[in-house]
Design a protein around this motif. Structure first.
Motif, PDB file in Angstrom:
ATOM      1  N   VAL A 180      -2.237   9.618  11.434  1.00  0.00           N
ATOM      2  CA  VAL A 180      -2.693   8.227  11.447  1.00  0.00           C
ATOM      3  C   VAL A 180      -2.848   7.791   9.993  1.00  0.00           C
ATOM      4  CG1 VAL A 180      -4.505   6.626  12.143  1.00  0.00           C
ATOM      5  CG2 VAL A 180      -3.919   8.556  13.627  1.00  0.00           C
ATOM      6  N   GLU A 181      -2.411   6.603   9.658  1.00  0.00           N
ATOM      7  CA  GLU A 181      -2.554   6.112   8.292  1.00  0.00           C
ATOM      8  C   GLU A 181      -2.729   4.604   8.296  1.00  0.00           C
ATOM      9  OE1 GLU A 181       1.163   6.484   5.990  1.00  0.00           O
ATOM     10  OE2 GLU A 181       2.096   7.066   7.892  1.00  0.00           O
ATOM     11  N   GLY A 182      -3.369   4.124   7.293  1.00  0.00           N
ATOM     12  CA  GLY A 182      -3.554   2.690   7.149  1.00  0.00           C
ATOM     13  C   GLY A 182      -3.957   2.369   5.731  1.00  0.00           C
ATOM     14  N   GLY A 183      -3.588   1.175   5.266  1.00  0.00           N
ATOM     15  CA  GLY A 183      -3.927   0.863   3.889  1.00  0.00           C
ATOM     16  C   GLY A 183      -3.533  -0.534   3.491  1.00  0.00           C
ATOM     17  N   LEU A 184      -3.550  -0.746   2.201  1.00  0.00           N
ATOM     18  CA  LEU A 184      -3.232  -2.046   1.634  1.00  0.00           C
ATOM     19  C   LEU A 184      -2.264  -1.878   0.471  1.00  0.00           C
ATOM     20  CD1 LEU A 184      -4.958  -2.381  -1.281  1.00  0.00           C
ATOM     21  CD2 LEU A 184      -6.843  -2.448   0.357  1.00  0.00           C
ATOM     22  N   LYS A 185      -1.517  -2.960   0.230  1.00  0.00           N
ATOM     23  CA  LYS A 185      -0.551  -2.986  -0.858  1.00  0.00           C
ATOM     24  C   LYS A 185      -0.694  -4.309  -1.585  1.00  0.00           C
ATOM     25  CE  LYS A 185       2.751  -0.396   1.977  1.00  0.00           C
ATOM     26  NZ  LYS A 185       4.129  -0.334   2.493  1.00  0.00           N
ATOM     27  N   TYR A 186      -0.690  -4.197  -2.904  1.00  0.00           N
ATOM     28  CA  TYR A 186      -0.844  -5.403  -3.730  1.00  0.00           C
ATOM     29  C   TYR A 186       0.193  -5.349  -4.841  1.00  0.00           C
ATOM     30  CZ  TYR A 186      -2.858  -8.725  -7.053  1.00  0.00           C
ATOM     31  OH  TYR A 186      -3.051  -9.762  -7.929  1.00  0.00           O
ATOM     32  N   ARG A 187       0.832  -6.479  -5.088  1.00  0.00           N
ATOM     33  CA  ARG A 187       1.847  -6.527  -6.141  1.00  0.00           C
ATOM     34  C   ARG A 187       1.917  -7.927  -6.719  1.00  0.00           C
ATOM     35  NH1 ARG A 187       7.097  -5.957  -3.519  1.00  0.00           N
ATOM     36  NH2 ARG A 187       6.970  -8.231  -3.347  1.00  0.00           N
ATOM     37  N   ARG A 188       1.852  -8.000  -8.001  1.00  0.00           N
ATOM     38  CA  ARG A 188       2.102  -9.251  -8.718  1.00  0.00           C
ATOM     39  C   ARG A 188       2.649  -8.905 -10.090  1.00  0.00           C
ATOM     40  NH1 ARG A 188      -3.149 -12.614  -9.781  1.00  0.00           N
ATOM     41  NH2 ARG A 188      -1.570 -13.835 -10.895  1.00  0.00           N
ATOM     42  N   GLU A 189       3.033  -9.899 -10.843  1.00  0.00           N
ATOM     43  CA  GLU A 189       3.636  -9.672 -12.151  1.00  0.00           C
ATOM     44  C   GLU A 189       2.722  -8.815 -13.013  1.00  0.00           C
ATOM     45  OE1 GLU A 189       6.684  -9.857 -14.857  1.00  0.00           O
ATOM     46  OE2 GLU A 189       6.646 -10.753 -12.856  1.00  0.00           O
ATOM     47  N   GLY A 190       3.212  -7.637 -13.389  1.00  0.00           N
ATOM     48  CA  GLY A 190       2.460  -6.768 -14.292  1.00  0.00           C
ATOM     49  C   GLY A 190       1.428  -5.879 -13.632  1.00  0.00           C
ATOM     50  N   ALA A 191       1.292  -5.920 -12.302  1.00  0.00           N
ATOM     51  CA  ALA A 191       0.278  -5.092 -11.645  1.00  0.00           C
ATOM     52  C   ALA A 191       0.707  -4.772 -10.221  1.00  0.00           C
ATOM     53  CB  ALA A 191      -1.072  -5.792 -11.636  1.00  0.00           C
ATOM     54  N   ARG A 192       0.389  -3.567  -9.773  1.00  0.00           N
ATOM     55  CA  ARG A 192       0.598  -3.198  -8.380  1.00  0.00           C
ATOM     56  C   ARG A 192      -0.409  -2.119  -7.999  1.00  0.00           C
ATOM     57  NH1 ARG A 192       3.798   1.593  -8.315  1.00  0.00           N
ATOM     58  NH2 ARG A 192       4.833   1.963 -10.317  1.00  0.00           N
ATOM     59  N   LEU A 193      -0.756  -2.100  -6.719  1.00  0.00           N
ATOM     60  CA  LEU A 193      -1.715  -1.122  -6.209  1.00  0.00           C
ATOM     61  C   LEU A 193      -1.405  -0.833  -4.748  1.00  0.00           C
ATOM     62  CD1 LEU A 193      -4.365   0.551  -6.400  1.00  0.00           C
ATOM     63  CD2 LEU A 193      -5.570  -1.526  -5.664  1.00  0.00           C
ATOM     64  N   ASP A 194      -1.328   0.455  -4.408  1.00  0.00           N
ATOM     65  CA  ASP A 194      -1.216   0.904  -3.026  1.00  0.00           C
ATOM     66  C   ASP A 194      -2.398   1.826  -2.755  1.00  0.00           C
ATOM     67  OD1 ASP A 194       1.154  -0.414  -3.036  1.00  0.00           O
ATOM     68  OD2 ASP A 194       2.419   1.331  -2.696  1.00  0.00           O
ATOM     69  N   LEU A 195      -3.101   1.569  -1.650  1.00  0.00           N
ATOM     70  CA  LEU A 195      -4.248   2.387  -1.268  1.00  0.00           C
ATOM     71  C   LEU A 195      -4.108   2.717   0.205  1.00  0.00           C
ATOM     72  CD1 LEU A 195      -6.963   3.557  -2.301  1.00  0.00           C
ATOM     73  CD2 LEU A 195      -8.040   1.464  -1.475  1.00  0.00           C
ATOM     74  N   THR A 196      -4.082   4.025   0.537  1.00  0.00           N
ATOM     75  CA  THR A 196      -3.814   4.452   1.905  1.00  0.00           C
ATOM     76  C   THR A 196      -4.801   5.530   2.329  1.00  0.00           C
ATOM     77  OG1 THR A 196      -1.451   4.042   1.552  1.00  0.00           O
ATOM     78  CG2 THR A 196      -2.067   5.345   3.487  1.00  0.00           C
TER      79      THR A 196
END
Length: 834
Positions: free
Chosen positions: A645-661
């Motif tokens: 089971v997995e779940g998370g968030l993803k964020y991306r914009r110019e110059g920055a990104r983040l994945d948290l799962t």
């Protein structure tokens, strides 16, 4: 244009020779693969597009899976000495990069690493596996994989759709994607080790030929001792890969070939002094043997005399090390038919060679071993080196430390690990209501050979570094030799005379699969199914099988007409009494997930998956196989299941990104450990944790980082219930990696840091492997637009970092057999862009 023509002409003989070599081998089973089903792979690699182990290439923020991608420029910075050192920079991946350029142990998200290789993780090259099973004994997938200038990117999928878009890879997929000539040009690079033995030439070039044709060719040649001091050139050989693509409206056809013939050293666990307690140990190199820079090899111990797979006397060279000889040809085609995008991948691979390495069964004082093997009054003499035949008057000073090694030579002939893979799939997108439905159907078929001979022997070796250890002869009190030229027995004498084996088994896998994904506005929901079925058929030979199969005979191994004590310990294969292997398996895998693109730069997802992994050759000599019929005594033994089971968030914009799962996994496992003969595993593991990956970039400074926290436990143990509740061996709670870079005009400076917290050496949870972090520094100077000079230092601070230990607790003599990462290695590379 002259450069293109010259390179293509250079490759023609290799491209024509590969099919002949492959055809000379029996066709073999094809493993599963990753999947771009559209022309995404035809474009330059992009971090924001997923192409591996999914139905169709798509934006990462529109997928309910955890993915990462390292571009070629990222790989240059981390100064890898092996592909395992590349993989340890992928979040969630536990890559024990201490075995040399192959034979690495690799796992993911708390899935167990009870034995060698990557059991639940599949390594691929251009969307197809290297071998069907990532933990073949003496055939771990990374042995047959090399990274060079022809690699465009390394893509990974953790959990999720890996269960249904590839066989035998419920944990995930790592895929090396090659350049295919979309961009004109290439490079030539000369690399030299400044403080270690490495001399390497890399070359790649690609471009368009006109008429819709394009090509790419690349490879390397190298020679040198390698990262450790072993007394001879242990790394020598090379690789060449080429592909030729014809584009047409709606698709393309690609032909490709690969030839790899490379020798590298396998670094097994080596002796190290451990003081303190199991809970608070202090690891220190022994006198005369640096655990980070030396290895249990020597210029004076290069011959292994044994019987081959037909019980004939044979002499093998330890300088072969891990010696894969790989010849592959393949075809990839994509076309649009009646609204369906159809893609087929085919690969025929011949894999032969050898795996030969020294493994310390025991280390103790020279006098103690002499008395134990030769009785009271036994004496020692040099069997090789500068003083052959000389009596060792002071055994307590032997090698500068007074230690003697009972050594097992792991000598395995790879008759065939060849394979035949074919993966056909089709997908289409249809408007349904206000959304669109993506449908995918496919069928996968493979055959995998496991044809090997295990030809182990046992000898005595002094413990001395810098590749200068001598073999040692032992005499009893009457002066009668107990050994012969340093050999104690022509078999695995120090392992109870086990493991003289011959395998000739073929594995067939079939898998229909399909998926549906419906996208309505910002929400995507989908599911996929895969039904694997197959069989294993063949014969195995070995004294381990019991019955009237003899273990040892007497044979004159040196041809002098006399039979010595060592020649009464000659292991043979019982060629007249094989055991059959004939059993099948079938299982259903499924995965479903939902993704919500909350806003343009932000998405959340959740996924549930249930996959499995078919057990292969580690099952053959265990209790799960009926040696009379070839059937399984317990059908559970064929398949190990993984629920996630997995779940998370993803964020991306110019110059920055983040994945948290966040993730949770339940894993079943049945396995066998070859370094502890007779030791078997039948368990269930539970794990949960969080992984994070992010980046900040600007014109001057960039930072990428990843970390994984894992809490893992043994939930059920059918063989040893005392381990229930324990942390699985070598499973750290926290692993991390980060790369920072500063760009100052033509100069780029930075460092890659990889680290882990402490873990337990074995499942009894006694001896601790301390946490450590290595710093890999790099500096690149762009001398001109086309010329650059790079200085890389791997493990720049020469840190001792231990990834495994054969000992579960500190023994009485304080000497542990452990495997450390390499000490500092610094290289200088000059690259010319073509």
């Amino acid at each position: 244009m002259h450069i293109k023509t010259l390179l293509l002409l250079t490759c023609v003989p290799i491209g024509l020779g590969a099919p002949q070599l492959a055809a000379a081998q029996q066709a073999v089973a094809a493993p599963e693969r990753d999947e771009p089903s559209t022309i995404v792979e035809e474009t330059r690699p992009r971090r924001d597009v997923v192409v591996t182990a999914v139905a169709r290439g798509r934006d990462r923020l529109d997928t309910a899976v955890s993915t990462s991608q390292l571009l070629a420029s990222d790989i240059d910075k981390i100064a890898p000495r092996s592909v395992a050192e590349i993989f340890r920079n992928i979040p969630g991946i536990r890559s024990e990069s201490s075995g040399g350029e192959g034979n690495a142990n690799i796992s993911i998200r708390g899935l167990p690493m009870a034995t060698g290789g990557g059991k639940y993780l599949q390594l691929q090259e251009d969307g197809l596996p290297l071998v069907e099973y990532g933990d073949l004994v003496f055939g771990n997938a990374d042995i047959f994989l090399r990274a060079d200038l022809g690699v465009a990117s390394v893509a990974s999928v953790r959990g999720g759709s890996a269960s249904t878009f590839a066989s035998n890879s419920p944990g995930g997929v790592i895929n090396l994607i090659s350049k295919t000539g979309e961009t004109e040009g290439g490079a030539v690079q000369l690399l030299n080790g400044l403080d270690y033995g490495e001399h390497r030439l890399d070359l790649d070039y690609g471009g368009r030929l006109g008429g819709g044709w394009r090509f790419h060719v690349g490879g390397f040649v190298r020679q040198g001792k390698g990262p450790r001091r072993i007394g001879y050139d242990g790394n020598r050989g090379g690789q060449i890969k080429l592909n030729l693509t014809k584009e047409f409206d709606g698709g393309y056809v690609r032909f490709y070939g690969k030839a790899l013939d490379d020798r590298t050293v396998s670094y097994m666990p080596n002796p190290v002094r451990v003081a303190g307690s199991d809970a608070d140990p202090h690891y220190v190199s022994l006198p005369g043997f640096d655990i980070g820079h030396d290895a249990l090899y020597s210029r004076y111990a290069l011959r292994n005399v044994t019987l081959d797979g037909a019980n004939r006397r044979s002499v093998h060279d330890l300088r072969d090390g891990m010696h894969p000889v790989v010849n592959a040809i393949g075809l990839e085609a994509q076309a649009t038919l009646a609204g369906w995008t159809v893609i087929d991948r085919f690969r025929l691979t011949s894999i032969t060679g050898r795996f030969i390495a020294n493994f310390p069964a025991a280390i103790d004082g020279a006098s103690d071993i002499a008395a134990a093997l030769g009785g009271a009054g036994a004496t020692l003499r040099y069997a090789s080196g500068a003083q052959p035949g000389q009596i060792i008057a002071r055994p307590d000073r032997l090698g500068g430390n007074g230690l003697l090694v009972e050594n097992i030579v792991f000598d395995a002939k790879l008759n065939s690990f060849g394979s035949l893979f074919n993966d056909l799939r089709a997908s289409r997108v249809d408007p349904i209501g206000r959304g669109e439905l993506t449908s995918t159907l496919g069928f996968y078929r493979s055959r995998q050979d496991v044809h090997t001979d295990w030809l182990w022997t046992s000898d005595l070796l002094e413990l001395r570094g810098r590749g200068s250890a001598a073999m040692i002869d032992l005499y009893d009190a009457r002066g009668v030799p107990v050994t012969q030229d340093g050999v104690y027995g022509y078999g695995a004498s120090f392992f109870g005379d086990c493991c003289r084996r011959h395998h000739r088994v073929d594995y067939h896998t079939n898998a229909p699969f399909g998926s549906l994904n419906y996208k309505l506005g910002r929400v995507s929901i989908g599911g996929s199914l895969r039904y694997d079925y197959g069989d294993a058929a063949g014969l195995i030979y070995g004294a381990d099988l019991g019955g009237d199969r003899s273990k040892l005979i007497a044979r004159d191994m040196n041809g002098d007409g006399m039979i010595t004590a060592a020649e009464r310990r000659v292991a043979v294969l019982p060629l007249g009494s094989p055991a059959p292997v004939f059993y099948g398996w079938h299982y259903l895998s499924y995965s479903t997930g939902i993704n919500w693109r909350v806003a343009e730069p932000f998405a959340v997802f959740a996924r549930y998956s249930r996959g499995a992994r078919t057990n292969s050759d580690r099952l053959l000599f265990g209790p799960g196989l009926d040696v009379a019929t070839g059937a399984l005594t317990d059908r559970r033994a064929a398949v190990d299941r993984v629920e996630q089971v997995e779940g998370g968030l993803k964020y991306r914009r110019e110059g920055a990104r983040l994945d948290l799962t966040g993730f949770w996994a339940r894993t079943g496992e049945q396995n066998a450990q070859i370094t502890t003969p007779g030791s078997f595993i039948d368990r269930v593991y539970l794990a949960h944790g969080v992984e994070a990956e992010g980046a900040l970039t600007s014109k001057v400074f960039s930072l990428t980082a990843g970390a994984t926290f894992t809490d893992s436990r043994i939930a059920i143990d059918q063989i040893d219930p005392s381990t229930v509740g324990h942390v699985p061996r070598r499973q750290a709670r926290f692993i991390f990696q980060t790369t920072s870079e500063l760009t100052l005009g033509p100069i780029e400076l930075g460092a890659n840091v990889v680290g882990t917290t402490s873990s337990f050496a074995q499942d009894v949870n006694k001896l601790t492997l301390p946490g450590f972090a290595t710093v890999n520094a790099f500096a690149t100077f762009h001398l001109t637009e086309r010329v650059q000079l790079s200085l890389n230092s791997n493990n720049a601070f020469d840190v001792l970092g231990f990834t495994e230990s054969e000992n579960a607790t500190i023994p009485a003599n304080g000497i542990v057999r452990a495997r450390s990462v390499n000490g500092r290695t610094t290289s200088l590379a000059l690259r010319l862009r073509l």
